[in-house]
Scaffold this motif. Structure first.
Motif, PDB file in Angstrom:
ATOM      1  N   LYS A  33       0.811  -1.227   0.000  1.00  0.00           N
ATOM      2  CA  LYS A  33       0.000   0.000   0.000  1.00  0.00           C
ATOM      3  C   LYS A  33       0.843   1.276   0.000  1.00  0.00           C
ATOM      4  O   LYS A  33       0.584   2.179  -0.784  1.00  0.00           O
ATOM      5  CB  LYS A  33      -0.912   0.065   1.239  1.00  0.00           C
ATOM      6  N   THR A  51      -2.181   6.964   6.454  1.00  0.00           N
ATOM      7  CA  THR A  51      -2.928   7.058   7.717  1.00  0.00           C
ATOM      8  C   THR A  51      -2.347   6.135   8.789  1.00  0.00           C
ATOM      9  O   THR A  51      -2.488   6.403   9.983  1.00  0.00           O
ATOM     10  CB  THR A  51      -4.424   6.746   7.517  1.00  0.00           C
ATOM     11  N   GLY A  52      -1.654   5.058   8.366  1.00  0.00           N
ATOM     12  CA  GLY A  52      -0.989   4.183   9.336  1.00  0.00           C
ATOM     13  C   GLY A  52       0.065   4.953  10.119  1.00  0.00           C
ATOM     14  O   GLY A  52       0.256   4.731  11.321  1.00  0.00           O
ATOM     15  N   ARG A  56       0.641   5.184  14.099  1.00  0.00           N
ATOM     16  CA  ARG A  56       1.968   4.864  14.643  1.00  0.00           C
ATOM     17  C   ARG A  56       2.494   6.011  15.501  1.00  0.00           C
ATOM     18  O   ARG A  56       3.131   5.789  16.533  1.00  0.00           O
ATOM     19  CB  ARG A  56       2.954   4.609  13.489  1.00  0.00           C
ATOM     20  N   ARG A 107       8.709   3.162  13.027  1.00  0.00           N
ATOM     21  CA  ARG A 107       8.750   1.944  12.197  1.00  0.00           C
ATOM     22  C   ARG A 107       9.402   0.758  12.895  1.00  0.00           C
ATOM     23  O   ARG A 107       9.667  -0.257  12.259  1.00  0.00           O
ATOM     24  CB  ARG A 107       9.501   2.211  10.881  1.00  0.00           C
ATOM     25  N   THR A 115       1.084  -0.176  17.946  1.00  0.00           N
ATOM     26  CA  THR A 115       0.132   0.579  17.119  1.00  0.00           C
ATOM     27  C   THR A 115      -1.168  -0.199  16.910  1.00  0.00           C
ATOM     28  O   THR A 115      -2.256   0.374  16.941  1.00  0.00           O
ATOM     29  CB  THR A 115       0.756   0.930  15.748  1.00  0.00           C
ATOM     30  N   ALA A 116      -1.038  -1.515  16.713  1.00  0.00           N
ATOM     31  CA  ALA A 116      -2.248  -2.317  16.503  1.00  0.00           C
ATOM     32  C   ALA A 116      -3.175  -2.193  17.719  1.00  0.00           C
ATOM     33  O   ALA A 116      -4.405  -2.121  17.574  1.00  0.00           O
ATOM     34  CB  ALA A 116      -1.871  -3.773  16.252  1.00  0.00           C
ATOM     35  N   ALA A 119      -4.555   1.518  17.842  1.00  0.00           N
ATOM     36  CA  ALA A 119      -5.512   1.771  16.754  1.00  0.00           C
ATOM     37  C   ALA A 119      -6.858   1.101  17.014  1.00  0.00           C
ATOM     38  O   ALA A 119      -7.830   1.353  16.302  1.00  0.00           O
ATOM     39  CB  ALA A 119      -4.934   1.287  15.430  1.00  0.00           C
ATOM     40  N   ARG A 125      -9.391   6.418  17.122  1.00  0.00           N
ATOM     41  CA  ARG A 125      -9.888   6.332  15.748  1.00  0.00           C
ATOM     42  C   ARG A 125     -10.727   7.553  15.402  1.00  0.00           C
ATOM     43  O   ARG A 125     -10.610   8.116  14.316  1.00  0.00           O
ATOM     44  CB  ARG A 125     -10.696   5.047  15.524  1.00  0.00           C
ATOM     45  N   GLY A 145      -4.743   2.953   4.065  1.00  0.00           N
ATOM     46  CA  GLY A 145      -4.966   2.533   5.445  1.00  0.00           C
ATOM     47  C   GLY A 145      -5.722   1.229   5.516  1.00  0.00           C
ATOM     48  O   GLY A 145      -5.464   0.283   4.754  1.00  0.00           O
ATOM     49  N   ARG A 146      -6.659   1.148   6.479  1.00  0.00           N
ATOM     50  CA  ARG A 146      -7.430  -0.076   6.675  1.00  0.00           C
ATOM     51  C   ARG A 146      -8.932   0.173   6.502  1.00  0.00           C
ATOM     52  O   ARG A 146      -9.678  -0.730   6.169  1.00  0.00           O
ATOM     53  CB  ARG A 146      -7.218  -0.627   8.096  1.00  0.00           C
ATOM     54  N   ILE A 148     -10.270   3.236   4.969  1.00  0.00           N
ATOM     55  CA  ILE A 148     -10.492   4.459   4.182  1.00  0.00           C
ATOM     56  C   ILE A 148     -11.781   4.326   3.356  1.00  0.00           C
ATOM     57  O   ILE A 148     -12.655   5.192   3.393  1.00  0.00           O
ATOM     58  CB  ILE A 148      -9.292   4.775   3.250  1.00  0.00           C
ATOM     59  N   ARG A 196      -0.583  -8.817  13.664  1.00  0.00           N
ATOM     60  CA  ARG A 196      -1.196  -7.521  13.347  1.00  0.00           C
ATOM     61  C   ARG A 196      -2.448  -7.716  12.501  1.00  0.00           C
ATOM     62  O   ARG A 196      -3.439  -7.017  12.677  1.00  0.00           O
ATOM     63  CB  ARG A 196      -0.185  -6.620  12.651  1.00  0.00           C
ATOM     64  N   ASP A 200      -6.041  -6.280  13.451  1.00  0.00           N
ATOM     65  CA  ASP A 200      -6.734  -5.368  12.525  1.00  0.00           C
ATOM     66  C   ASP A 200      -8.105  -5.910  12.100  1.00  0.00           C
ATOM     67  O   ASP A 200      -9.068  -5.168  11.959  1.00  0.00           O
ATOM     68  CB  ASP A 200      -5.888  -5.134  11.263  1.00  0.00           C
TER      69      ASP A 200
END
Ligand code: DC
Length: 248
Positions: A33, A51-52, A56, A107, A115-116, A119, A125, A145-146, A148, A196, A200
């Motif tokens: 992505k 957006t990730g 993060r 990263r 982050t998982a 988020a 959110r 993102g996841r 969008i 992750r 997610d």
């Protein structure tokens, strides 16, 4: 320094009737992505919104303040207090936390896992989605993102959902981390990708899900130029039909 801060005026070809599209790219981690979003944005001269990186950055800020990811009230307060910005300099994009470049710090494998969890917090959110809508509202933007295409911009002009096997995604991530000099193992990286994915897909707020009207692309056996070409074909079709729809 000549920083090109987001938001900036949406791209518009002078005298052109081509609409500034909102392009959504969703999918699990390691599916390509980020690379594709950047390439598409460059190709179209659009803004690229990772957006990730926003989630993060919240995770990094929470870890620095010693906030427990289960403490939603503290996370909500944190989101109200921090400033997340994107800057572009010489074609390189960076993310800033209160003015500090944290592009590398967000990263690490530890921050990826944290982050998982962060988020999954509905308050986080809500704050991030609001900011993403502000940044993307003018169009001329590629958001990756996841959620969008399902939550942030369900009315996006073009939606893609990318997928690939977890093994291949883990391998890609492993090579990426290795090239950055990180000391990681392949098995651990694949396990992290699966963990992750699990977080997610199974969270109750905005889980990773393909929007019904998203174009599905399986990138397992495709390289980046091949995926890019497919995406551009879809986008050009949408742009053409938009132009045809314009009063002459
Ligand atoms: O795309 P990424 O690997 O940088 O995303 C980091 C984490 O943020 C990942 O666990 C999924 C989450 N995320 C999310 O929940 N919603 C988004 N729109 C983007 C990322």
């Amino acid at each position: 320094m000549d920083f090109d801060r987001v938001p900036r005026p949406a791209y518009c070809v002078p005298g052109s009737s081509v609409k500034n599209l909102i392009i959504a790219i969703d999918g699990p981690s390691g599916v390509g992505k980020s690379t594709l979003s950047k390439l598409l944005a460059r190709e179209l001269d659009y803004i690229n919104l990772d957006t990730g990186a926003m989630y993060r950055t919240v995770a990094l800020a929470s870890s620095r303040r010693g906030i427990d990811a289960r403490d939603h009230a503290a996370l909500q307060k944190l989101c109200e207090e921090i400033l997340i910005e994107f800057v572009r300099e010489g074609g390189e994009e960076s993310v800033l936390l209160n003015g500090e470049d944290v592009s590398r710090a967000i990263r690490t494998p530890e921050i990826s896992l944290l982050t998982a969890a962060v988020a999954a917090c509905p308050e986080v959110r809500r704050a991030m989605v609001e900011r993403q809508r502000e940044l993307g509202a003018a169009g001329g933007v590629v958001l990756e993102g996841r959620d969008i295409g399902t939550v942030v911009f369900p009315q996006a002009d073009v939606k893609f959902f990318l997928k690939a096997s977890s093994e291949i995604r883990g391998q890609r991530r492993f090579l990426e981390l290795q090239s950055q000099g990180a000391e990681v193992g392949l098995a651990r990286t694949i396990a992290d990708v699966k963990a992750r994915d699990d977080a997610d897909i199974n969270r109750s707020t905005s889980p990773l899900k393909k929007a019904e009207d998203a174009v599905l692309i399986d990138t397992t056996d495709l390289d980046i130029p091949q995926v890019l070409e497919r995406m551009l074909t879809v986008i050009n079709k949408t742009r053409k039909s938009g132009q045809e729809g314009q009063p002459g």
